[in-house]
Design an enzyme around this catalytic site. Structure first.
Site, PDB file in Angstrom:
ATOM      1  N   SER A 680       3.527  -1.914   3.114  1.00 58.98           N
ATOM      2  CA  SER A 680       3.684  -2.207   4.530  1.00 58.98           C
ATOM      3  C   SER A 680       4.767  -1.312   5.141  1.00 58.98           C
ATOM      4  CB  SER A 680       3.988  -3.696   4.715  1.00 58.98           C
ATOM      5  OG  SER A 680       3.856  -4.076   6.058  1.00 58.98           O
ATOM      6  N   ASP A 753      -7.433  -5.433   6.514  1.00 57.98           N
ATOM      7  CA  ASP A 753      -6.012  -5.697   6.781  1.00 57.98           C
ATOM      8  C   ASP A 753      -5.878  -6.555   8.030  1.00 57.98           C
ATOM      9  OD1 ASP A 753      -3.244  -5.535   7.416  1.00 57.98           O
ATOM     10  OD2 ASP A 753      -3.103  -3.639   6.341  1.00 57.98           O
ATOM     11  N   HIS A 787      -3.922  -7.726   4.176  1.00 50.20           N
ATOM     12  CA  HIS A 787      -2.683  -6.961   4.049  1.00 50.20           C
ATOM     13  C   HIS A 787      -2.111  -7.054   2.636  1.00 50.20           C
ATOM     14  CE1 HIS A 787       0.661  -4.741   5.638  1.00 50.20           C
ATOM     15  NE2 HIS A 787       1.528  -5.668   5.278  1.00 50.20           N
TER      16      HIS A 787
END
Length: 819
Positions: A680, A753, A787
């Site tokens: 991330s 995601d 994610h």
């Protein structure tokens, strides 16, 4: 003229074909899922450690067996992505990747240690366990073939029974709550007779149109928003529920009020009233459901309307600043220590924290029958963050201000509204001086109230006990008079031992979760008195004994500007520096923003923590002969009102240089064989470091964002828009500097995601830019993953990719030319 035009079109077509051929010349292949080398796969396949929860009466510890990672087939079940939510249309509940399913429960008597398993149907799996107010039962939501059922387990008999058919609507959460007297449950159910879901027409009736008429609307980039009329119809279908009161005595189900899109529902402590938040049209195609128009209202427990508290319009014009909020009543909730009193906050700055006003929030109360004018409880110069209720003359209010990371804890007297006493002010990022968090206890109605000491002059607190020498959690008492905390008990080396709950009303015994570098986490009970012997409550085994020989230490070092940094250095089992010399090393990090350099410099030794990897953890690489510098500090500091990100790249490079120099100076890392990685915002960091330095041989970037023009209304801790800080956005974007990346980079991204800002297109476009610039890059997309990656196959493949990348471009890479 026509011939010239044709020739131009032909030349353009030829150029396009040539470009497409060039674009596809790089290797593209359909892969199968790979398995990482031993012992990684074996650790991933081992059973999960159970979770536990202490009953409200502190007499029982429930042990909850947890499922392992789901299969890719389960993660690939049909998913609906609607208004910021992802739901399973079969169950009308959370998707597989969002639910932590449990498959067993057992009740343990805290006094005797006797464990009694509860018999469940074969193959049972459930979510959302919740204690009854008196601790005599536990409810949970069980996955059935055609939906979700509500079940209740009885502590006394250790048996469970079904309370409802598969009608629970859990799209907004667990889908139920206990009645205050424990006689039944308030359940959000699927509307009876709702019929089949809407079917999308293959023939459009017209275009989808969005329009803005001169209103400023700086909206962050959200995932899974509604996109058309069919999405709206699906949202109405799946998210509409009927509130139903279900009796435990006879199973009778009584509908309450009218069906609606009920985002939340809570019963007053006296059981007489119901507070609901209902979403309504017009919906938005830009923001998630929590920002849709909302009616917050009170009704009787039977559903008869009593009072409209707020009728909030669509909240799509909020300022981009982090403390921005909607106008009108918000954070509406019941006062836990009163029969039926509502409390809420209202912004006094128009919801814009950038306005220079003395009062930013005001807090109000309104008691049943809700016919009088609200009473102002207090004015605040920060944003309201909640109240912990205690008794008629004492409650503890918390306010915060993001721009300065400032926090206040304020003692208020609800019986004398209008003022409060500030018990403490602090930087909430300051770990060394954290006074602890107040302990609460549940009363007979299941409400959480402050747990006062027997003399009534203090409240119990649990603290993390962070210091440079380590983190040693504590039990303390915070004086009501001045807010000072006195420690009553504190963990001691070699253990990290965190309080889970006080085991008696007087606070003389405590239940803790204890671990050490060598001991797996387990639960204990012992007296708070110093030197008291602890009694074990559980004996959960080490799920990854293959990791037992790994060593770790917290190292500290200085950044060039004098800021103290730290990280946790892991070394493989059996490593001997004298014999083995420097190792290939992976540095795995995640930057953090601070407003105070002294707070950014705080380091906490983690030598007393038990470390075992799981999921897609980079720590698995320790089993393959790599050293790892885990979570090295990458502070981005903005002092005296300066924005941290205006010097993001400079500080990032300085952080990385200091970390590399530190591990090389220790003799454990080969300067020519160090990689950097992150997930991330850590992936964003990784790409930036490869773009602006040659410190690393390779990088691993998972689920990142690389082009900040695609997140123009703010990201991470950046609250300015692209147009307010164009230069910062540009310089922070590694996409801008793609041609500068000369070292290999592995990009991994979940195809689905769901994180704000990290759309898969971020990796797709970054890969195209890197490929166009001639970089060495591999781009892996994981089907149906969000994610964070959940499927067992995706997890194993991710770790296989990481091991292969590190072996090829770091461990076995030829010596690099001098630069």
């Amino acid at each position: 003229m026509m011939q010239t035009s044709f020739r131009r079109r032909a030349m353009a077509l030829a150029a396009s074909v040539a470009f497409i051929a060039l674009s596809t010349s790089a290797s593209v292949a359909a892969e199968v899922y790979r398995t990482p080398p031993a012992p990684i796969a074996q650790i991933l396949d081992s059973p999960q450690t159970p979770g536990v929860a202490v009953s409200p009466d502190r007499k029982v510890l429930v042990q909850l067996g947890r499922e392992n990672l789901p299969s890719i087939a389960a993660v690939s079940d049909p998913i609906l992505r609607l208004a910021g939510y992802r739901i399973n249309p079969r169950t009308n509940g959370p998707i597989e990747a969002r639910a932590n399913w449990m498959n067993s429960l057992a009740f343990e008597d805290v006094a005797t240690g006797k464990v009694r398993p509860v018999s469940l149907p074969a193959g049972a799996r459930f979510i959302a366990p919740s204690w009854a107010p008196d601790g005599s039962k536990m409810a949970f939501v069980l996955d059935a073939k055609t939906g979700l059922e509500l079940w209740v387990a009885d502590v006394k008999t250790a048996t469970a029974r079904k309370v409802t058919e598969p009608v629970v609507n859990a799209v907004f959460g667990g889908g139920y709550s206990w009645l205050p007297d424990g006689s039944g449950l308030l359940v959000q159910t699927i509307v009876p007779g709702r019929g089949a879901p809407p079917v999308a027409s293959t023939t459009p009736t017209g275009p989808t149109v969005q329009e803005s008429k001169g209103r400023a609307s700086a909206i962050r980039t959200y995932q899974d928003v509604l996109t058309n009329a069919h999405d709206e119809a699906l949202f109405d279908y799946y998210f509409t529920s009927q509130l139903t009161r279900v009796s435990l005595a006879d199973g009778k189900a009584t509908p309450i009020g009218q069906p609606g899109i009920i985002a939340s529902a809570s019963i007053s402590p006296d059981g007489q009233y119901l507070l609901t938040s209902r979403l309504k049209r017009p919906y938005s195609y830009l923001v998630p459901a929590n920002l849709f128009p909302t009616e917050i209202a009170v009704s009787t427990i039977d559903g008869k309307p009593v009072k409209m508290i707020a009728d909030r319009p669509l909240a799509d014009t909020l300022p981009p600043a982090f403390d921005a909020t909607s106008t009108g009543p918000r954070s509406v909730d019941w006062r836990a220590d009163a029969p039926a009193t509502l409390v809420w906050a209202e912004a006094q700055d128009g919801g814009d924290p950038r306005k220079k006003v003395a009062v930013h929030d005001s807090v109000f109360m309104l008691a049943a029958p809700f016919s009088a004018a609200p009473t102002k409880l207090i004015d605040l110069d920060q944003r309201y963050r909640g109240i912990e209720w205690g008794k008629s003359d004492f409650a503890l209010l918390t306010s915060r201000w993001w721009q300065t990371r400032a926090e206040k804890r304020i003692a208020i007297d609800p019986s004398k509204p209008g003022a409060g006493r500030v018990l403490l002010e602090r930087n909430y990022q300051d770990r060394y001086n954290d006074p602890g968090r107040p302990v609460t206890r549940r009363d007979a109605h299941g409400e959480e109230l402050l747990h006062f000491t027997p003399d009534g002059k203090a409240v119990f607190v649990f603290g993390d006990g962070a210091s440079a020498k380590g983190e040693f959690p504590f039990v303390g008492r915070m004086a009501l008079a001045d807010g000072k905390t006195t420690k009553l008990w504190q963990a001691e080396a070699p253990y990290y031992e965190a309080p889970v709950g006080l085991a008696d009303e007087a606070g003389k015994t405590v239940i803790t979760r204890r671990e050490s570098a060598k001991d797996a986490p387990n639960y204990f009970i012992h007296a708070v008195a110093k030197g008291a012997k602890a009694k074990p409550l559980t004996s959960f085994p080490d799920r990854a004994p293959q990791f037992a020989g790994v060593t770790k230490q917290t190292i500290t070092y200085k950044r060039a500007d004098g800021v103290t940094l730290s990280g946790v250095l892991y070394l493989p089992a059996g490593y001997d520096k004298a014999k083995d010399g420097p190792l290939p090393l992976l540095m795995w990090a995640y930057p953090a923003e601070f407003t105070d350099a002294s707070v950014a410099s705080q380091t906490v030794d983690e030598g007393n923590r038990f470390t075992r990897p799981g999921g897609i953890s980079h720590l698995f690489l320790l089993t393959q002969g790599y050293a790892i510098l885990d979570n090295p500090a990458f502070p981005i500091i903005g002092q005296n009102g300066a924005e941290p990100n205006d010097t993001y790249v400079e500080q990032l490079v300085a952080d990385a240089q200091a970390a590399v120099d530190a591990v090389v100076a220790m003799g454990v890392a080969d300067r020519d064989k160090i990689a950097v990685g992150g997930h991330s915002y850590g992936a964003f960091m990784t790409a930036n470091l490869l773009a602006h330095t040659r410190l690393f041989r390779a990088g691993i970037a998972r689920s990142g964002a690389y082009n900040r023009t695609l997140t123009p209304f703010g990201f991470q801790a950046e609250q300015r828009t692209y147009w307010e800080a164009t230069d910062t956005y540009t310089k922070m974007s590694p996409f801008t500097y793609a041609p500068n990346i000369k070292d290999p980079i592995l990009l991994i991204h979940g195809e689905a995601d769901d994180n704000q800002g990290t759309f898969p297109i971020q990796s797709e476009r970054f890969y195209a830019a890197l490929k166009g610039a001639g970089a060495t890059v591999r781009y892996v997309t994981l089907p149906n993953e969000a994610h964070g990656y959940r499927a067992m196959e995706s997890t194993k493949h991710t770790l296989w990719e990481m091991v292969e990348w590190m072996n090829k471009y770091v461990k076995n890479a030829p010596k690099r030319d001098a630069k």
